[in-house]
Design an enzyme around this catalytic site. Structure first.
Site, PDB file in Angstrom:
ATOM      1  N   ASP A  67      22.257 108.184  31.990  1.00 53.82           N
ATOM      2  CA  ASP A  67      22.948 107.376  32.964  1.00 53.82           C
ATOM      3  C   ASP A  67      23.025 107.601  34.294  1.00 53.82           C
ATOM      4  O   ASP A  67      22.116 108.515  34.624  1.00 53.82           O
ATOM      5  CB  ASP A  67      24.612 107.881  32.291  1.00 53.82           C
ATOM      6  N   ASN A 136      36.700 114.583  26.685  1.00 56.61           N
ATOM      7  CA  ASN A 136      37.295 113.764  25.863  1.00 56.61           C
ATOM      8  C   ASN A 136      36.397 112.908  24.879  1.00 56.61           C
ATOM      9  O   ASN A 136      36.845 111.883  24.335  1.00 56.61           O
ATOM     10  CB  ASN A 136      37.703 112.340  26.550  1.00 56.61           C
ATOM     11  N   HIS A 138      33.229 112.026  25.555  1.00 53.54           N
ATOM     12  CA  HIS A 138      32.319 110.906  25.588  1.00 53.54           C
ATOM     13  C   HIS A 138      30.948 111.656  25.745  1.00 53.54           C
ATOM     14  O   HIS A 138      30.584 112.744  25.571  1.00 53.54           O
ATOM     15  CB  HIS A 138      32.683 110.455  27.039  1.00 53.54           C
TER      16      HIS A 138
HETATM   17  C1  GLP Z   1      29.055 113.652  32.396  1.00 50.81           C
HETATM   18  C2  GLP Z   1      27.669 113.017  32.017  1.00 50.81           C
HETATM   19  C3  GLP Z   1      27.485 113.517  30.517  1.00 50.81           C
HETATM   20  C4  GLP Z   1      27.846 114.833  30.153  1.00 50.81           C
HETATM   21  C5  GLP Z   1      29.169 115.301  30.273  1.00 50.81           C
HETATM   22  C6  GLP Z   1      29.551 116.686  30.302  1.00 50.81           C
HETATM   23  O1  GLP Z   1      29.950 112.646  32.421  1.00 50.81           O
HETATM   24  N1  GLP Z   1      27.613 111.498  32.099  1.00 50.81           N
HETATM   25  O2  GLP Z   1      26.038 113.144  30.080  1.00 50.81           O
HETATM   26  O3  GLP Z   1      27.360 115.140  28.929  1.00 50.81           O
HETATM   27  O4  GLP Z   1      29.418 114.942  31.674  1.00 50.81           O
HETATM   28  O5  GLP Z   1      29.068 117.227  31.348  1.00 50.81           O
HETATM   29  P1  GLP Z   1      29.166 118.774  31.565  1.00 50.81           P
HETATM   30  O6  GLP Z   1      27.845 119.430  31.014  1.00 50.81           O
HETATM   31  O7  GLP Z   1      29.027 119.212  33.232  1.00 50.81           O
HETATM   32  O8  GLP Z   1      30.360 119.479  30.907  1.00 50.81           O
END
Ligand code: GLP
Length: 239
Positions: A67, A136, A138
């Site tokens: 992304d 959440n 995602h």
């Molecule tokens: C972001 C990214 C995701 C990632 C998520 C969790 O929103 N787009 O790809 O997995 O955050 O992030 P973190 O690893 O900092 O907890």
């Protein structure tokens, strides 16, 4: 889903790097799906160290990132392009022409989504996709409610995701409201998935992932339908 429990973030990163390195070494030309966020930083650090110490080469590796924020240029320090350069690409021997990240500055974002999805297909699909998980549920930026059929698309980020990612920006106001993300179906087409989960802030998400049914309200739940998923999670996330 195979779950591997490790003691902490460092061990998660080491274990994940061993998995990625074995795949690179066992393949003529691996296509890797990459994630951003705090979770995979340790993995990327381990890959860099291995590249320097053991000489694992990325000359024949292609990468596709999950992304990118809409509205951030490649030069913006908060763009995922910059994140990938500073956390991985600048420290290994991968030609930048073999790295792919959606453009957050495309004039026509919908066209950029189609172009990106086609590019993944033309490259023969992703062999190994690295994933993190949002609090959440995602994956990529596929927020709760995203269709399981979705390909690369434009998303409106939820307030909880913007707040969770605000730590990287000067203020919450600066966090973009939209992003381009590979869709759930794009992710599910990967031949193998490696999900990394660390820390107590991910405990609830982990619990839902393990216990709940497959539902679009919790995007990561779709991983239960994938034939080859390995989750490497630390004790804090699994407690
Ligand atoms: C972001 C990214 C995701 C990632 C998520 C969790 O929103 N787009 O790809 O997995 O955050 O992030 P973190 O690893 O900092 O907890």
């Amino acid at each position: 889903m195979k779950i591997i429990e490790v003691s902490d973030y460092k061990q998660m990163s080491v274990k994940a790097s061993q998995h990625v390195i074995a795949n690179i070494r066992n393949s003529d030309c691996l296509t890797l799906g990459l994630a951003t966020g705090g979770t995979p930083k340790g993995l990327y650090g381990e890959l860099i160290e291995d590249h320097h110490v053991n000489g694992t080469s990325y000359k024949c590796v292609n990468t596709f990132n999950l992304d990118e924020y809409i509205g951030l240029s490649k030069e913006d320090s908060n763009s995922y392009y910059q994140y990938m350069c500073s956390n991985l690409f600048s420290h290994i021997d991968i030609p930048l022409s073999q790295t792919h990240i959606p453009s957050g500055m495309a004039d026509d974002a919908a066209e950029e989504c189609r172009r990106y999805e086609n590019m993944i297909e033309e490259a023969g699909g992703i062999d190994l996709q690295i994933l993190g998980i949002g609090e959440n549920g995602h994956i990529g930026f596929n927020e709760p409610g995203t269709s399981f059929q979705s390909g690369t698309h434009i998303v409106e980020l939820t307030e909880s995701t913007r707040e969770a990612n605000a730590r990287y920006f000067e203020s919450l106001d600066e966090v973009p409201r939209q992003a381009i993300t590979m869709g759930i179906s794009s992710i599910m087409k990967s031949r193998e998935i490696l999900l990394l989960v660390s820390g107590k802030s991910k405990r609830e998400a982990m619990q839902k992932l393990i216990e709940n049914d497959v539902t679009e309200n919790f995007p990561a739940s779709i991983l239960k339908k994938h034939p080859k998923v390995t989750i490497i999670a630390d004790s804090a996330a699994l407690a």
